[in-house]
Design a protein around this motif. Structure first.
Motif, PDB file in Angstrom:
ATOM      1  N   PHE A 163       0.738  -1.163  -0.186  1.00  0.00           N
ATOM      2  CA  PHE A 163      -0.231  -0.029   0.370  1.00  0.00           C
ATOM      3  C   PHE A 163       1.352   1.770  -0.086  1.00  0.00           C
ATOM      4  CE2 PHE A 163      -2.798  -2.935   2.872  1.00  0.00           C
ATOM      5  CZ  PHE A 163      -3.137  -3.720   1.521  1.00  0.00           C
ATOM      6  N   ASP A 164       0.573   1.998  -0.966  1.00  0.00           N
ATOM      7  CA  ASP A 164       1.323   2.711  -1.094  1.00  0.00           C
ATOM      8  C   ASP A 164       1.789   4.021  -0.984  1.00  0.00           C
ATOM      9  OD1 ASP A 164       4.128   4.175  -1.962  1.00  0.00           O
ATOM     10  OD2 ASP A 164       2.911   5.214  -3.240  1.00  0.00           O
ATOM     11  N   THR A 165       0.284   4.398  -0.537  1.00  0.00           N
ATOM     12  CA  THR A 165       0.057   5.653   0.624  1.00  0.00           C
ATOM     13  C   THR A 165      -1.603   5.592   1.504  1.00  0.00           C
ATOM     14  OG1 THR A 165      -1.929   6.045  -0.845  1.00  0.00           O
ATOM     15  CG2 THR A 165      -0.385   7.299  -1.591  1.00  0.00           C
ATOM     16  N   GLN A 166      -2.481   6.200   2.350  1.00  0.00           N
ATOM     17  CA  GLN A 166      -2.758   5.703   3.632  1.00  0.00           C
ATOM     18  C   GLN A 166      -4.298   5.216   3.000  1.00  0.00           C
ATOM     19  OE1 GLN A 166      -2.401   8.326   7.275  1.00  0.00           O
ATOM     20  NE2 GLN A 166      -0.393   9.413   6.946  1.00  0.00           N
ATOM     21  N   SER A 167      -4.728   6.394   1.612  1.00  0.00           N
ATOM     22  CA  SER A 167      -5.373   5.973   1.433  1.00  0.00           C
ATOM     23  C   SER A 167      -5.803   4.835   0.725  1.00  0.00           C
ATOM     24  CB  SER A 167      -5.407   7.126   0.181  1.00  0.00           C
ATOM     25  OG  SER A 167      -6.654   6.902  -0.754  1.00  0.00           O
ATOM     26  N   GLU A 168      -4.600   3.886   0.252  1.00  0.00           N
ATOM     27  CA  GLU A 168      -4.672   2.861  -0.431  1.00  0.00           C
ATOM     28  C   GLU A 168      -5.232   1.894   1.284  1.00  0.00           C
ATOM     29  OE1 GLU A 168      -1.518   1.589  -2.636  1.00  0.00           O
ATOM     30  OE2 GLU A 168      -1.711   3.225  -3.903  1.00  0.00           O
ATOM     31  N   VAL A 169      -4.260   2.090   2.202  1.00  0.00           N
ATOM     32  CA  VAL A 169      -4.655   1.813   3.360  1.00  0.00           C
ATOM     33  C   VAL A 169      -5.882   1.228   3.951  1.00  0.00           C
ATOM     34  CG1 VAL A 169      -4.271   1.105   5.826  1.00  0.00           C
ATOM     35  CG2 VAL A 169      -2.684   1.351   4.459  1.00  0.00           C
ATOM     36  N   ARG A 170      -6.658   2.853   3.623  1.00  0.00           N
ATOM     37  CA  ARG A 170      -8.175   2.724   3.941  1.00  0.00           C
ATOM     38  C   ARG A 170      -9.078   2.260   2.780  1.00  0.00           C
ATOM     39  NH1 ARG A 170     -11.386   7.072   1.238  1.00  0.00           N
ATOM     40  NH2 ARG A 170     -13.211   8.082   2.462  1.00  0.00           N
ATOM     41  N   GLN A 171      -8.807   2.102   1.660  1.00  0.00           N
ATOM     42  CA  GLN A 171      -9.386   1.289   0.689  1.00  0.00           C
ATOM     43  C   GLN A 171      -9.521  -0.363   0.987  1.00  0.00           C
ATOM     44  OE1 GLN A 171      -7.731   2.167  -3.747  1.00  0.00           O
ATOM     45  NE2 GLN A 171      -8.241   4.565  -2.608  1.00  0.00           N
ATOM     46  N   PHE A 172      -8.168  -0.901   1.138  1.00  0.00           N
ATOM     47  CA  PHE A 172      -8.677  -1.737   1.968  1.00  0.00           C
ATOM     48  C   PHE A 172      -8.950  -2.253   3.523  1.00  0.00           C
ATOM     49  CE2 PHE A 172      -6.184  -5.122   4.728  1.00  0.00           C
ATOM     50  CZ  PHE A 172      -6.358  -5.819   4.130  1.00  0.00           C
ATOM     51  N   LEU A 173      -9.972  -1.518   4.227  1.00  0.00           N
ATOM     52  CA  LEU A 173      -9.719  -1.814   4.978  1.00  0.00           C
ATOM     53  C   LEU A 173     -11.354  -1.513   4.893  1.00  0.00           C
ATOM     54  CD1 LEU A 173      -8.004   0.302   7.733  1.00  0.00           C
ATOM     55  CD2 LEU A 173      -8.166  -2.091   7.008  1.00  0.00           C
ATOM     56  N   GLU A 174     -11.546  -0.801   3.649  1.00  0.00           N
ATOM     57  CA  GLU A 174     -13.386  -0.323   3.813  1.00  0.00           C
ATOM     58  C   GLU A 174     -13.869  -1.897   2.489  1.00  0.00           C
ATOM     59  OE1 GLU A 174     -13.938   4.501   3.426  1.00  0.00           O
ATOM     60  OE2 GLU A 174     -13.533   3.482   1.871  1.00  0.00           O
ATOM     61  N   SER A 175     -12.596  -2.641   2.157  1.00  0.00           N
ATOM     62  CA  SER A 175     -13.005  -3.605   1.336  1.00  0.00           C
ATOM     63  C   SER A 175     -13.352  -5.117   1.913  1.00  0.00           C
ATOM     64  CB  SER A 175     -12.168  -3.813   0.259  1.00  0.00           C
ATOM     65  OG  SER A 175     -10.776  -4.195   1.121  1.00  0.00           O
ATOM     66  N   ARG A 176     -12.979  -4.808   3.448  1.00  0.00           N
ATOM     67  CA  ARG A 176     -12.428  -5.920   4.367  1.00  0.00           C
ATOM     68  C   ARG A 176     -14.671  -6.118   4.894  1.00  0.00           C
ATOM     69  NH1 ARG A 176      -8.857  -9.482   4.623  1.00  0.00           N
ATOM     70  NH2 ARG A 176     -10.166 -10.385   5.526  1.00  0.00           N
ATOM     71  N   PRO A 177     -14.875  -6.677   4.531  1.00  0.00           N
ATOM     72  CA  PRO A 177     -16.864  -6.819   5.553  1.00  0.00           C
ATOM     73  C   PRO A 177     -16.786  -6.806   6.662  1.00  0.00           C
ATOM     74  CG  PRO A 177     -16.638  -8.034   3.454  1.00  0.00           C
ATOM     75  CD  PRO A 177     -15.965  -8.204   3.456  1.00  0.00           C
ATOM     76  N   GLU A 178     -16.025  -7.008   7.938  1.00  0.00           N
ATOM     77  CA  GLU A 178     -15.251  -7.801   8.744  1.00  0.00           C
ATOM     78  C   GLU A 178     -15.298  -6.108   9.984  1.00  0.00           C
ATOM     79  OE1 GLU A 178     -13.857  -8.428   6.836  1.00  0.00           O
ATOM     80  OE2 GLU A 178     -13.749 -11.494   6.519  1.00  0.00           O
ATOM     81  N   TYR A 179     -14.960  -5.335   9.024  1.00  0.00           N
ATOM     82  CA  TYR A 179     -13.893  -4.275   9.704  1.00  0.00           C
ATOM     83  C   TYR A 179     -15.106  -3.121   9.508  1.00  0.00           C
ATOM     84  CZ  TYR A 179     -10.369  -1.090  10.739  1.00  0.00           C
ATOM     85  OH  TYR A 179      -9.841   0.055  11.879  1.00  0.00           O
ATOM     86  N   PRO A 180     -15.177  -2.229  11.211  1.00  0.00           N
ATOM     87  CA  PRO A 180     -16.015  -1.344  11.869  1.00  0.00           C
ATOM     88  C   PRO A 180     -16.047  -0.463  10.517  1.00  0.00           C
ATOM     89  CG  PRO A 180     -15.395  -2.398  13.425  1.00  0.00           C
ATOM     90  CD  PRO A 180     -14.848  -3.123  12.364  1.00  0.00           C
ATOM     91  N   LYS A 181     -17.157   0.027   9.989  1.00  0.00           N
ATOM     92  CA  LYS A 181     -17.280   1.585   8.879  1.00  0.00           C
ATOM     93  C   LYS A 181     -17.696   2.358  10.176  1.00  0.00           C
ATOM     94  CE  LYS A 181     -15.983  -1.315   5.792  1.00  0.00           C
ATOM     95  NZ  LYS A 181     -15.898  -3.166   6.273  1.00  0.00           N
ATOM     96  N   ALA A 182     -17.777   3.829   9.530  1.00  0.00           N
ATOM     97  CA  ALA A 182     -18.419   4.645  10.454  1.00  0.00           C
ATOM     98  C   ALA A 182     -20.287   4.529   9.742  1.00  0.00           C
ATOM     99  CB  ALA A 182     -18.159   5.936   9.995  1.00  0.00           C
ATOM    100  N   LYS A 183     -20.548   5.657  10.020  1.00  0.00           N
ATOM    101  CA  LYS A 183     -22.314   5.675   9.524  1.00  0.00           C
ATOM    102  C   LYS A 183     -22.255   5.075   8.685  1.00  0.00           C
ATOM    103  CE  LYS A 183     -23.721   6.950  14.548  1.00  0.00           C
ATOM    104  NZ  LYS A 183     -24.844   8.384  15.409  1.00  0.00           N
TER     105      LYS A 183
END
Length: 544
Positions: free
Chosen positions: A206-226
């Protein structure tokens, strides 16, 4: 009207107030229920009619206006100004544990015409009764402050011993261990998701923090904001929390970072790599749709001006969309000239297929890798010795500064020594982490080798998966620089990364392994190994 109805109307009305100090006590214990039951029995014996119950699960730090239940009780009294209620509570400590607010609350209720009654304390409006009530309130305040001091002392002592005491971060949960109390342990599947995110950022996947964010959002098990997303603030916390490396610290208590009693999600070395990357400067966030429609967006350059090609879609008369790459640099010979996406990306895929080496060359690489692994093991042994010497040297320096602190008479000198000790301790922790993890590979050589060979044998296969993150990984692993593309002649000669350069040089006999152009067993490697693979890829690429 019956006598019973008249008696019901003239019956004294009462409200019940009950409180516990935390939400945990409210959810796991029966404190609120037992208090309410005792107060109801008391009201029934007194002949009171209970009209409302106001529970609280917050201490408020002594200030009753910080308790939602007490605020609601006062609002209820204000809403019934013509009624004189009796406020019943179980214990004087549930009423207030601060002398100032105890007396203030007494005045506030008196102004609303409310009478206070306690199950284990008899209020007396005489001078002696008021004095005794003040003494009891002061004693409750002292107990509250003593309890707080004892809790803080125990928490500080736990942190100094390497135990986490604050709320468990994502990826961890607390369990009770005999002899150790509450200890952090991995909380799956979040622990593995966060571990993959941290290791991916450390190694450049993951080259940037944005790509880390996209990875976390792609995982259904990871809690998301509203909003269904992961915030950048949360990504920043994940990347900087030392607890994920097995460390604990409490700067507000002047407790420096130290090795914790819990297992880190990543090694200390990996965590320090993340910090080095973060301190290297922020990068522009990656586009969220990068690679979804245009796989080479931002990677291909115009061969005439060497600026990145833009991507766009045009709409035909039938409504069908046609994707293109084009140069938007004014003054360039190719300005405004478009290249069909399928043409450009098809040429790139053929180029990627041409990087596939022959099986003979892969066998040579396997031999070279195992030989290099043995050399690396020897280097690791020497590295361990060096790290142990460095750790020992740092420990001696720390002891030296501790002796200087004992002999120092100046407060300024003591502060300077303490800062120096803290820096040395951080260096010692870092080297200790390298000693424990970096020099101890988790997998056997064959496991590392097979993963590497799977990629080098056919990088196009990973590209063909279609996953945007995998395609970005191929671009980083296979190419050292972005690719220049000419709209007339196709892609220019790419500058590949070191492994592919080594493969090409070995195939041409430029890098010897015992003798130029020979394998370890003396079998010649011909320059046609790459060429034959490239020529057969076009015919067998679909089956690769």
């Amino acid at each position: 009207m019956t006598l019973e109805r008249i008696a019901e109307i003239i019956k004294t009305k009462a409200v019940i107030y009950c409180r516990v100090s935390s939400r945990k006590q409210a959810s796991e214990g029966a404190g609120l229920d037992s208090q309410e039951h005792r107060c109801r029995v008391y009201a029934e014996d007194k002949g009171y009619q209970v009209t409302a119950v106001f529970p609280d699960d917050a201490s408020g730090g002594g200030d009753f206006m910080n308790r939602p239940g007490m605020v609601a009780l006062l609002a209820y009294l204000d809403a019934h100004p013509d009624e004189n209620f009796v406020v019943i509570f179980d214990d004087l400590k549930r009423y207030a544990r601060d002398t100032e607010f105890h007396l203030k609350l007494k005045r506030v209720m008196a102004e609303r015409g409310a009478t206070r009654e306690c199950l284990n304390f008899a209020f007396d409006d005489s001078d002696e009764g008021e004095f005794f009530e003040t003494i009891v309130a002061a004693q409750s305040q002292l107990e509250r402050k003593q309890n707080r001091r004892q809790v803080l002392q125990k928490m500080k002592a736990r942190v100094e011993q390497g135990y986490a005491v604050f709320r468990a971060p994502r990826g961890y949960r607390y369990i009770k261990q005999r002899g150790n109390g509450k200890v952090l342990v991995r909380d799956e599947p979040l622990a593995s998701i966060i571990q993959e995110a941290l290791e991916g950022y450390a190694c450049g996947r993951f080259d940037t923090q944005s790509e880390v964010r996209q990875f976390l959002e792609s995982r259904p098990e990871y809690p998301k904001a509203k909003s269904g997303s992961v915030t950048y603030d949360e990504v920043g916390r994940l990347l900087t929390l030392p607890i994920y490396a097995g460390y604990v610290e409490a700067p507000s208590w002047n407790i420096s970072r130290r090795k914790g009693q819990h297992e880190g999600l990543v090694t200390a070395e990996t965590w320090h790599k993340i910090q080095d990357r973060l301190q290297g400067g922020a990068k522009a966030p990656a586009r969220k749709d990068l690679g979804d429609v245009f796989a080479l967006r931002g990677f291909v350059l115009c061969a005439d001006c060497e600026n990145p090609l833009y991507s766009c879609e045009s709409r035909g008369s039938s409504g069908k969309r046609y994707p293109y790459y084009l140069c938007q640099t004014k003054g360039c010979d190719s300005y405004g000239k478009s290249i069909r996406r399928d043409t450009l990306e098809g040429d790139f895929e053929e180029l990627l297929k041409s990087l596939r080496p022959s099986q003979k060359l892969l066998a040579l690489i396997r031999d070279m890798f195992l030989h290099a692994w043995e050399l690396r093991r020897t280097q690791m042994t020497e590295m361990r010795k060096l790290l142990r010497r460095e750790v020992s040297k740092l420990e001696k320096q720390i002891e030296s500064f501790l002796d200087k602190i004992a002999d120092a008479t100046s407060a300024t000198a003591v502060t300077a020594y303490e800062r120096r000790i803290e820096r040395l301790e951080q260096d010692r922790l870092r080297m200790q982490g390298q000693l424990e993890t970096a020099c101890q590979p988790k997998a056997a050589p064959a496991e590392y080798l097979e993963l590497a060979l799977q990629f080098f044998s056919n990088p196009w296969k990973l590209w063909d998966s279609g996953r945007p993150e995998m395609r970005r990984l191929v671009l980083r692993l296979a190419f050292e620089e972005r690719l220049a593309y000419c709209r007339k002649t196709g892609p220019r000669t790419p500058k590949t990364t070191l492994p592919f350069n080594m493969l090409r040089e070995v195939s041409w006999g430029k890098v010897g392994y015992g003798a130029p152009g020979l394998t370890r067993t003396g079998t010649p490697v011909k320059a046609t190994d790459f060429e034959s693979a490239a020529s057969t890829n076009s015919a067998t690429g679909a089956r690769a």
